[in-house]
Write a protein that holds these residues in place. Structure first.
Motif, PDB file in Angstrom:
ATOM      1  N   ARG A   1       0.838  -1.210   0.000  1.00 42.19           N
ATOM      2  CA  ARG A   1       0.000   0.000   0.000  1.00 42.19           C
ATOM      3  C   ARG A   1       0.868   1.253   0.000  1.00 42.19           C
ATOM      4  NH1 ARG A   1      -3.169  -0.507   5.024  1.00 42.19           N
ATOM      5  NH2 ARG A   1      -4.481   1.204   4.313  1.00 42.19           N
ATOM      6  N   ILE A   2       1.980   1.234   0.728  1.00 41.80           N
ATOM      7  CA  ILE A   2       2.877   2.385   0.726  1.00 41.80           C
ATOM      8  C   ILE A   2       3.464   2.598  -0.674  1.00 41.80           C
ATOM      9  CG2 ILE A   2       5.122   3.224   1.545  1.00 41.80           C
ATOM     10  CD1 ILE A   2       2.888   3.722   3.495  1.00 41.80           C
ATOM     11  N   ARG A   3       3.861   1.508  -1.341  1.00 45.48           N
ATOM     12  CA  ARG A   3       4.380   1.642  -2.703  1.00 45.48           C
ATOM     13  C   ARG A   3       3.324   2.227  -3.627  1.00 45.48           C
ATOM     14  NH1 ARG A   3       6.955  -3.411  -1.635  1.00 45.48           N
ATOM     15  NH2 ARG A   3       5.237  -4.519  -2.670  1.00 45.48           N
ATOM     16  N   ALA A   4       2.081   1.782  -3.472  1.00 47.66           N
ATOM     17  CA  ALA A   4       0.990   2.302  -4.298  1.00 47.66           C
ATOM     18  C   ALA A   4       0.747   3.787  -4.008  1.00 47.66           C
ATOM     19  CB  ALA A   4      -0.284   1.502  -4.050  1.00 47.66           C
ATOM     20  N   LEU A   5       0.843   4.161  -2.736  1.00 46.11           N
ATOM     21  CA  LEU A   5       0.676   5.567  -2.368  1.00 46.11           C
ATOM     22  C   LEU A   5       1.780   6.427  -2.980  1.00 46.11           C
ATOM     23  CD1 LEU A   5      -0.656   7.833  -0.684  1.00 46.11           C
ATOM     24  CD2 LEU A   5       0.837   7.147   1.203  1.00 46.11           C
ATOM     25  N   ILE A   6       3.015   5.975  -2.867  1.00 47.62           N
ATOM     26  CA  ILE A   6       4.143   6.725  -3.429  1.00 47.62           C
ATOM     27  C   ILE A   6       3.962   6.888  -4.929  1.00 47.62           C
ATOM     28  CG2 ILE A   6       6.622   6.604  -3.916  1.00 47.62           C
ATOM     29  CD1 ILE A   6       6.944   5.274  -1.150  1.00 47.62           C
ATOM     30  N   GLU A   7       3.563   5.818  -5.598  1.00 47.05           N
ATOM     31  CA  GLU A   7       3.366   5.881  -7.052  1.00 47.05           C
ATOM     32  C   GLU A   7       2.274   6.886  -7.412  1.00 47.05           C
ATOM     33  OE1 GLU A   7       2.066   2.913 -10.724  1.00 47.05           O
ATOM     34  OE2 GLU A   7       2.798   2.065  -8.831  1.00 47.05           O
ATOM     35  N   ALA A   8       1.179   6.879  -6.644  1.00 47.45           N
ATOM     36  CA  ALA A   8       0.089   7.822  -6.919  1.00 47.45           C
ATOM     37  C   ALA A   8       0.526   9.264  -6.680  1.00 47.45           C
ATOM     38  CB  ALA A   8      -1.121   7.481  -6.039  1.00 47.45           C
ATOM     39  N   TYR A   9       1.267   9.501  -5.587  1.00 47.67           N
ATOM     40  CA  TYR A   9       1.688  10.870  -5.266  1.00 47.67           C
ATOM     41  C   TYR A   9       2.720  11.380  -6.266  1.00 47.67           C
ATOM     42  CZ  TYR A   9       1.634  14.721  -1.884  1.00 47.67           C
ATOM     43  OH  TYR A   9       1.427  15.935  -1.255  1.00 47.67           O
ATOM     44  N   GLU A  10       3.531  10.497  -6.810  1.00 43.30           N
ATOM     45  CA  GLU A  10       4.556  10.908  -7.770  1.00 43.30           C
ATOM     46  C   GLU A  10       3.955  11.563  -9.006  1.00 43.30           C
ATOM     47  OE1 GLU A  10       7.859  11.125  -7.990  1.00 43.30           O
ATOM     48  OE2 GLU A  10       8.073  10.570  -5.880  1.00 43.30           O
ATOM     49  N   SER A  11       2.681  11.296  -9.283  1.00 47.95           N
ATOM     50  CA  SER A  11       2.043  11.921 -10.454  1.00 47.95           C
ATOM     51  C   SER A  11       1.887  13.424 -10.272  1.00 47.95           C
ATOM     52  CB  SER A  11       0.678  11.276 -10.710  1.00 47.95           C
ATOM     53  OG  SER A  11      -0.239  11.587  -9.664  1.00 47.95           O
ATOM     54  N   TYR A  12       2.014  13.916  -9.029  1.00 49.80           N
ATOM     55  CA  TYR A  12       1.902  15.348  -8.749  1.00 49.80           C
ATOM     56  C   TYR A  12       3.261  16.056  -8.781  1.00 49.80           C
ATOM     57  CZ  TYR A  12      -2.831  14.415  -7.083  1.00 49.80           C
ATOM     58  OH  TYR A  12      -4.156  14.043  -6.998  1.00 49.80           O
ATOM     59  N   ARG A  13       4.338  15.318  -8.920  1.00 51.66           N
ATOM     60  CA  ARG A  13       5.672  15.911  -8.793  1.00 51.66           C
ATOM     61  C   ARG A  13       5.884  17.058  -9.777  1.00 51.66           C
ATOM     62  NH1 ARG A  13      10.400  14.971  -6.356  1.00 51.66           N
ATOM     63  NH2 ARG A  13       9.752  12.945  -5.503  1.00 51.66           N
ATOM     64  N   GLN A  14       6.460  18.152  -9.269  1.00 58.34           N
ATOM     65  CA  GLN A  14       6.871  19.294 -10.072  1.00 58.34           C
ATOM     66  C   GLN A  14       8.378  19.452  -9.936  1.00 58.34           C
ATOM     67  OE1 GLN A  14       4.442  22.672  -8.908  1.00 58.34           O
ATOM     68  NE2 GLN A  14       2.618  21.391  -8.721  1.00 58.34           N
ATOM     69  N   HIS A  15       8.947  20.402 -10.665  1.00 61.79           N
ATOM     70  CA  HIS A  15      10.411  20.519 -10.625  1.00 61.79           C
ATOM     71  C   HIS A  15      10.905  20.914  -9.231  1.00 61.79           C
ATOM     72  CE1 HIS A  15       9.360  24.780 -11.412  1.00 61.79           C
ATOM     73  NE2 HIS A  15      10.501  25.056 -10.815  1.00 61.79           N
ATOM     74  N   GLN A  16      10.025  21.583  -8.413  1.00 63.97           N
ATOM     75  CA  GLN A  16      10.423  21.947  -7.042  1.00 63.97           C
ATOM     76  C   GLN A  16      10.340  20.763  -6.090  1.00 63.97           C
ATOM     77  OE1 GLN A  16       7.870  23.339  -8.825  1.00 63.97           O
ATOM     78  NE2 GLN A  16       7.488  25.452  -8.146  1.00 63.97           N
TER      79      GLN A  16
END
Length: 261
Positions: A230-245
């Motif tokens: 579940r943590i891996r799935a959460l990290i993967e989902a949140y990574e879609s929001y990543r910006q250059h900052q």
């Protein structure tokens, strides 16, 4: 709204545990409090101020410097925070108490200043009624709080993983607006302003929330440890929001000024 918030004892215990680590990760709290101070009229000269939800006492110190002739009161529901604030010694009195039931006499203060504390109060109309009661005529209630949409990136990322409530819920801005305009205090200003923090990774964000004492306190939150999958799935989902900052964490901040005639 009451059902969406944790028990006050849980809130007090969580922030008491976080007292020692709070200041090291409180950049947002400093920024929001400074903006609230800028909202105060320059002509304001309180004889007595109340730092409502004083936390570690940082803004009690700022208020003491700004109004050196005034008497200062610092109040918090978390005894651990209050002990920390008392050691700093910026106020004249330190009071354990709840914003919804202030242990103060009526018409006893000229300024009620509260930054990023009132989002934990389930009954905001009681907060407003208490502020009206303790303020003297001509007094000012200045507050900042959080509203719906706060940590939306984290909330949506968890939603992609499971159906549990992992992120604290806050009342809508429109609810703040309705309550502030319909209470006994004179409505002066109210605004919503987003603040975005950026983190190198999800671990840093969750570490900061825990160090602040503001991690998940929802009723119905999942118990036990969170599995690796579940943590891996959460990290993967949140990574879609990543910006250059970095990874964004958006806080929707409400600033309000209300006066007593």
């Amino acid at each position: 709204m009451n059902a969406a918030l944790p028990d006050k004892r849980q809130i007090a215990a969580s922030f008491s545990r976080a007292a020692a680590s709070y200041d090291s990760v409180a950049a947002l709290q400093r920024s929001v409090g400074a903006e609230l101070l800028r909202c105060l009229p320059p002509t304001l000269r309180p004889a007595r101020w109340l730092d409502l939800g004083c936390g570690t006492g940082f803004f009690s110190g700022v208020l003491a410097d700004r109004y050196p002739q005034a008497e200062g009161l610092a109040l918090d529901i978390a005894e651990g925070m209050l002990r920390h604030a008392r050691e700093a010694g910026h106020a004249d009195a330190y009071i354990g108490g709840d914003a919804e039931r202030l242990p103060l006499r009526g018409s006893s203060v000229d300024l009620v200043f509260s930054s990023l504390a009132l989002q934990w109060c389930g009954d905001f109309s009681s907060v407003l009624a208490q502020a009206e009661r303790v303020l003297r005529p001509g007094g000012l209630f200045a507050f900042s709080s959080l509203c719906a949409g706060t940590l939306q990136e984290l909330r949506d990322s968890w939603r992609a993983v499971d159906g549990y409530a992992h992120v604290n819920r806050f009342r809508a801005y429109e609810q703040y607006e309705r309550l502030c305009q319909g209470g006994g205090l004179r409505f002066l200003t109210l605004k919503q302003q987003p603040e975005v923090l950026y983190f190198p990774d999800l671990r840093q964000l969750t570490h900061e929330l825990k160090a602040l004492g503001a991690h998940n306190l929802n009723p119905g939150r999942p118990g036990g440890l969170t599995g690796r999958a579940r943590i891996r799935a959460l990290i993967e989902a949140y990574e879609s929001y990543r910006q250059h900052q970095g990874l964004p964490a958006t806080y929707q901040v409400v600033y309000g000024l209300l006066g007593k005639d």
